[in-house]
Enzyme design. Structure first.
Site, mmCIF file in Angstrom:
data_model
loop_
_atom_site.group_PDB
_atom_site.id
_atom_site.type_symbol
_atom_site.label_atom_id
_atom_site.label_comp_id
_atom_site.label_asym_id
_atom_site.label_seq_id
_atom_site.Cartn_x
_atom_site.Cartn_y
_atom_site.Cartn_z
ATOM 1 N N GLU A 40 0.995 -1.080 0.008
ATOM 2 C CA GLU A 40 -0.128 0.074 0.200
ATOM 3 C C GLU A 40 0.931 1.190 -0.058
ATOM 4 O O GLU A 40 1.837 1.147 0.649
ATOM 5 C CB GLU A 40 -0.907 -0.091 1.324
ATOM 6 C CG GLU A 40 -1.840 1.365 1.346
ATOM 7 C CD GLU A 40 -2.796 1.199 2.619
ATOM 8 O OE1 GLU A 40 -3.616 0.035 2.280
ATOM 9 O OE2 GLU A 40 -2.795 1.945 3.309
ATOM 10 N N THR A 71 -3.907 4.874 -1.131
ATOM 11 C CA THR A 71 -4.920 5.444 -0.393
ATOM 12 C C THR A 71 -5.723 6.704 -1.129
ATOM 13 O O THR A 71 -5.173 7.508 -2.183
ATOM 14 C CB THR A 71 -4.303 5.831 0.912
ATOM 15 O OG1 THR A 71 -3.563 6.864 0.767
ATOM 16 C CG2 THR A 71 -3.751 4.549 1.605
ATOM 17 N N HIS A 101 -8.243 3.153 -3.217
ATOM 18 C CA HIS A 101 -9.076 3.291 -2.649
ATOM 19 C C HIS A 101 -9.936 4.426 -2.751
ATOM 20 O O HIS A 101 -9.703 5.371 -3.502
ATOM 21 C CB HIS A 101 -8.327 3.651 -1.189
ATOM 22 C CG HIS A 101 -7.299 2.623 -0.767
ATOM 23 N ND1 HIS A 101 -6.782 2.569 0.521
ATOM 24 C CD2 HIS A 101 -6.420 1.766 -1.255
ATOM 25 C CE1 HIS A 101 -5.915 1.605 0.645
ATOM 26 N NE2 HIS A 101 -5.803 0.975 -0.335
ATOM 27 N N ARG A 131 -15.996 3.596 3.699
ATOM 28 C CA ARG A 131 -16.615 4.822 4.235
ATOM 29 C C ARG A 131 -15.956 5.828 4.507
ATOM 30 O O ARG A 131 -16.504 6.878 3.974
ATOM 31 C CB ARG A 131 -17.417 4.274 5.568
ATOM 32 C CG ARG A 131 -18.310 5.300 6.146
ATOM 33 C CD ARG A 131 -18.843 5.048 7.655
ATOM 34 N NE ARG A 131 -17.595 5.587 8.497
ATOM 35 C CZ ARG A 131 -17.612 5.498 9.674
ATOM 36 N NH1 ARG A 131 -18.795 4.892 10.430
ATOM 37 N NH2 ARG A 131 -16.719 5.550 10.716
ATOM 38 N N GLY A 132 -14.669 5.709 5.180
ATOM 39 C CA GLY A 132 -13.775 6.875 5.308
ATOM 40 C C GLY A 132 -14.215 7.199 6.823
ATOM 41 O O GLY A 132 -15.270 6.903 7.420
ATOM 42 N N ASP A 133 -13.218 7.758 7.342
ATOM 43 C CA ASP A 133 -13.685 8.242 8.664
ATOM 44 C C ASP A 133 -14.445 9.467 8.817
ATOM 45 O O ASP A 133 -14.362 10.180 7.849
ATOM 46 C CB ASP A 133 -12.187 8.609 9.550
ATOM 47 C CG ASP A 133 -11.147 7.324 9.946
ATOM 48 O OD1 ASP A 133 -12.013 6.343 10.210
ATOM 49 O OD2 ASP A 133 -10.018 7.350 9.797
ATOM 50 N N TYR A 167 -11.686 -5.516 10.288
ATOM 51 C CA TYR A 167 -11.024 -4.989 11.601
ATOM 52 C C TYR A 167 -10.732 -6.154 12.779
ATOM 53 O O TYR A 167 -11.768 -6.372 13.477
ATOM 54 C CB TYR A 167 -11.916 -3.700 12.296
ATOM 55 C CG TYR A 167 -12.019 -2.570 11.143
ATOM 56 C CD1 TYR A 167 -10.945 -1.776 11.320
ATOM 57 C CD2 TYR A 167 -13.068 -2.623 10.251
ATOM 58 C CE1 TYR A 167 -11.100 -0.622 10.240
ATOM 59 C CE2 TYR A 167 -12.920 -1.839 9.235
ATOM 60 C CZ TYR A 167 -12.030 -0.745 9.211
ATOM 61 O OH TYR A 167 -12.048 0.337 8.303
ATOM 62 N N GLN A 234 4.716 7.855 15.413
ATOM 63 C CA GLN A 234 3.878 7.593 14.393
ATOM 64 C C GLN A 234 2.864 6.601 14.604
ATOM 65 O O GLN A 234 1.626 6.629 14.405
ATOM 66 C CB GLN A 234 4.656 7.545 13.176
ATOM 67 C CG GLN A 234 4.011 7.205 11.957
ATOM 68 C CD GLN A 234 4.897 6.548 10.647
ATOM 69 O OE1 GLN A 234 5.322 5.568 10.988
ATOM 70 N NE2 GLN A 234 4.851 7.456 9.743
HETATM 71 P P1 FAD Z 1 -18.005 0.557 7.184
HETATM 72 O O1 FAD Z 1 -17.759 -0.741 6.425
HETATM 73 O O2 FAD Z 1 -19.077 1.365 6.434
HETATM 74 O O3 FAD Z 1 -17.984 0.480 8.745
HETATM 75 C C1 FAD Z 1 -17.924 1.515 9.566
HETATM 76 C C2 FAD Z 1 -18.553 1.287 10.911
HETATM 77 O O4 FAD Z 1 -20.175 1.081 10.546
HETATM 78 C C3 FAD Z 1 -18.331 -0.028 11.723
HETATM 79 O O5 FAD Z 1 -18.495 0.201 12.974
HETATM 80 C C4 FAD Z 1 -19.380 -1.056 10.988
HETATM 81 O O6 FAD Z 1 -19.668 -1.990 11.937
HETATM 82 C C5 FAD Z 1 -20.806 0.033 10.983
HETATM 83 N N1 FAD Z 1 -21.401 -0.563 9.741
HETATM 84 C C6 FAD Z 1 -21.037 -1.045 8.636
HETATM 85 N N2 FAD Z 1 -22.173 -1.536 7.964
HETATM 86 C C7 FAD Z 1 -23.227 -1.194 8.631
HETATM 87 C C8 FAD Z 1 -24.622 -1.021 8.520
HETATM 88 N N3 FAD Z 1 -25.193 -1.607 7.240
HETATM 89 N N4 FAD Z 1 -25.434 -0.718 9.364
HETATM 90 C C9 FAD Z 1 -25.160 -0.314 10.462
HETATM 91 N N5 FAD Z 1 -23.729 -0.087 10.982
HETATM 92 C C10 FAD Z 1 -22.779 -0.497 10.054
HETATM 93 N N6 FAD Z 1 -9.402 6.022 5.356
HETATM 94 C C11 FAD Z 1 -9.260 6.802 4.104
HETATM 95 O O7 FAD Z 1 -9.936 8.118 4.338
HETATM 96 N N7 FAD Z 1 -8.500 6.592 2.927
HETATM 97 C C12 FAD Z 1 -7.962 5.387 2.808
HETATM 98 O O8 FAD Z 1 -7.378 5.267 1.675
HETATM 99 C C13 FAD Z 1 -8.215 4.111 3.733
HETATM 100 N N8 FAD Z 1 -7.760 3.200 3.283
HETATM 101 C C14 FAD Z 1 -8.058 2.010 4.181
HETATM 102 C C15 FAD Z 1 -7.425 0.736 4.038
HETATM 103 C C16 FAD Z 1 -7.567 -0.154 4.922
HETATM 104 C C17 FAD Z 1 -7.237 -1.370 4.629
HETATM 105 C C18 FAD Z 1 -8.325 -0.033 6.060
HETATM 106 C C19 FAD Z 1 -8.572 -0.991 7.122
HETATM 107 C C20 FAD Z 1 -8.870 1.108 6.517
HETATM 108 C C21 FAD Z 1 -8.698 2.319 5.341
HETATM 109 N N9 FAD Z 1 -9.261 3.619 5.751
HETATM 110 C C22 FAD Z 1 -8.807 4.759 4.767
HETATM 111 C C23 FAD Z 1 -9.830 3.914 7.041
HETATM 112 C C24 FAD Z 1 -11.360 3.880 6.981
HETATM 113 O O9 FAD Z 1 -12.103 4.646 6.208
HETATM 114 C C25 FAD Z 1 -11.930 3.652 8.390
HETATM 115 O O10 FAD Z 1 -11.584 2.743 9.038
HETATM 116 C C26 FAD Z 1 -13.499 4.227 8.148
HETATM 117 O O11 FAD Z 1 -13.687 4.455 9.766
HETATM 118 C C27 FAD Z 1 -14.135 2.768 8.046
HETATM 119 O O12 FAD Z 1 -14.313 2.487 6.882
HETATM 120 P P2 FAD Z 1 -15.150 1.218 6.359
HETATM 121 O O13 FAD Z 1 -15.076 1.224 4.842
HETATM 122 O O14 FAD Z 1 -14.575 -0.077 7.027
HETATM 123 O O15 FAD Z 1 -16.680 1.389 6.816
#
Ligand code: FAD
Length: 309
Positions: A40, A71, A101, A131-133, A167, A234
């Site tokens: 990555e 990313t 991503h 989803r993103g943070d 996660y 970091q």
């Molecule tokens: P989701 O899958 O939507 O989950 C987020 C939360 O919502 C979880 O707590 C889940 O339990 C809950 N949830 C999911 N679906 C539902 C539903 N249908 N109903 C109710 N609750 C639900 N961030 C960036 O900004 N840019 C990047 O490039 C980036 N790359 C990443 C790469 C990896 C490998 C990982 C692990 C993370 C990355 N992130 C990145 C961070 C990521 O955006 C955050 O962890 C974010 O908070 C969650 O994204 P997600 O797609 O897992 O969310």
């Protein structure tokens, strides 16, 4: 005449081989029935300095990972095309499969469509749908609330291979692992065919998570996300953000080499290699190395790990 025909045939074959090379989706790599090893990278922090990453991409590509993911900056700023440009360089100039991503929480459907169009134009077929943070300083949009909605939307828009995040230590917003895995199942059923895990430093946590995921009926390959430690501050910032825990053994390393960056980097590489060896022994589907754009670290790890895949 005969020579011209042979030349034509050779040219056709070359074009076909190149076409094959540029149309490999991630699931096809997993279908080859072997362990996958991927990297990555992140775009340079300042906009307009994509060239500064060229040599990093060259060095990482020379290590021949199965794919390199790029990313996506938070904020859904479609004017910033750096993810697409870098993914295109990896694929079209260095001939390594790439994955872009894509986050959605600050984007409208139209924003996402624009990015998908850019990716299609660059022949990029693999997307890590996220989803993103949630950032209180950025305006939330209402088109997407969870990554599963983005997955469904991407599926409507074209023939992409879609991956998702998972996660091992539970996502920070989830109540517990069971709930998080139920949501993961919804995401996979929506069209995700490969998962990449959040970084973790304790393999036992990954094994436990893996068991629960399989018991929930999720069968897609899961790559373990490994981040080599090279900087104490970091890594502390990272684990605060993502909720990963630091085992005692690693905490001691961080303490011992806090002010000796070279020794910390070497100890971090050794720790990551040990983690990867253990994961491979346990039959992990693949390893995703968070390179932090550092070819030295990636090459030291590749040297040790590639022979074990
Ligand atoms: P989701 O899958 O939507 O989950 C987020 C939360 O919502 C979880 O707590 C889940 O339990 C809950 N949830 C999911 N679906 C539902 C539903 N249908 N109903 C109710 N609750 C639900 N961030 C960036 O900004 N840019 C990047 O490039 C980036 N790359 C990443 C790469 C990896 C490998 C990982 C692990 C993370 C990355 N992130 C990145 C961070 C990521 O955006 C955050 O962890 C974010 O908070 C969650 O994204 P997600 O797609 O897992 O969310």
């Amino acid at each position: 005449m005969g020579a011209i025909t042979i030349e034509k045939e050779a040219a056709c074959q070359l074009i076909w081989m190149l076409a094959m090379e540029v149309t490999m989706k991630i699931n096809e790599i997993f279908n080859q029935n072997r362990k996958v090893f991927s990297f990555e990278v992140f775009p340079p922090k300042k906009q307009g300095t994509i060239e500064s990453i060229t040599s990093v991409l060259g060095e990482l590509s020379a290590l021949e990972p199965d794919f390199i993911s790029v990313t996506y900056g938070a904020g859904g700023n479609t004017a910033d095309e750096s993810t697409c440009k870098i993914a295109s360089m990896i694929k079209n100039e260095y001939h390594i499969e790439s994955m872009a991503h894509l986050t959605c929480v600050n984007s409208t459907k139209d924003d996402v469509s624009i990015v998908l169009g850019q990716l299609k134009a660059q022949n990029i077929e693999n997307i890590l749908a996220l989803r993103g943070d949630i950032n209180p300083d950025l305006p939330r949009r209402e088109d997407f609330h969870y990554s599963c909605e983005l997955v469904r939307y991407i599926k409507e828009q074209g023939d992409f291979h879609i991956s998702g995040a998972c996660y091992p230590e539970v996502h920070v917003d989830a109540k517990n692992m069971q709930e998080d895995i139920e949501h993961l199942k919804i995401k996979v059923d929506a069209g995700v065919s490969h998962l990449i895990s959040q970084l973790f430093f304790d393999n036992d946590l990954f094994y436990h998570f893996n068991e629960k995921v399989r018991a929930a009926g999720i069968q897609v390959p899961i790559e373990a996300g490994i981040m080599p430690v090279s900087n104490k501050k970091q890594i502390e910032r990272m684990v605060t953000m993502c909720g990963a825990s630091i085992p005692q053994k690693l905490a001691k390393i961080l303490q011992r080499y806090e002010y000796d960056s070279e020794s910390l980097r070497e100890a971090g590489i050794e720790y990551a290699i040990k983690q990867m060896e253990g994961l491979l022994e346990h039959g992990v589907d693949g390893l995703h190395l968070y390179t932090m754009n550092n070819p030295y670290i990636a090459s030291q790890i590749s040297k040790e790990v590639k022979g074990l895949l």
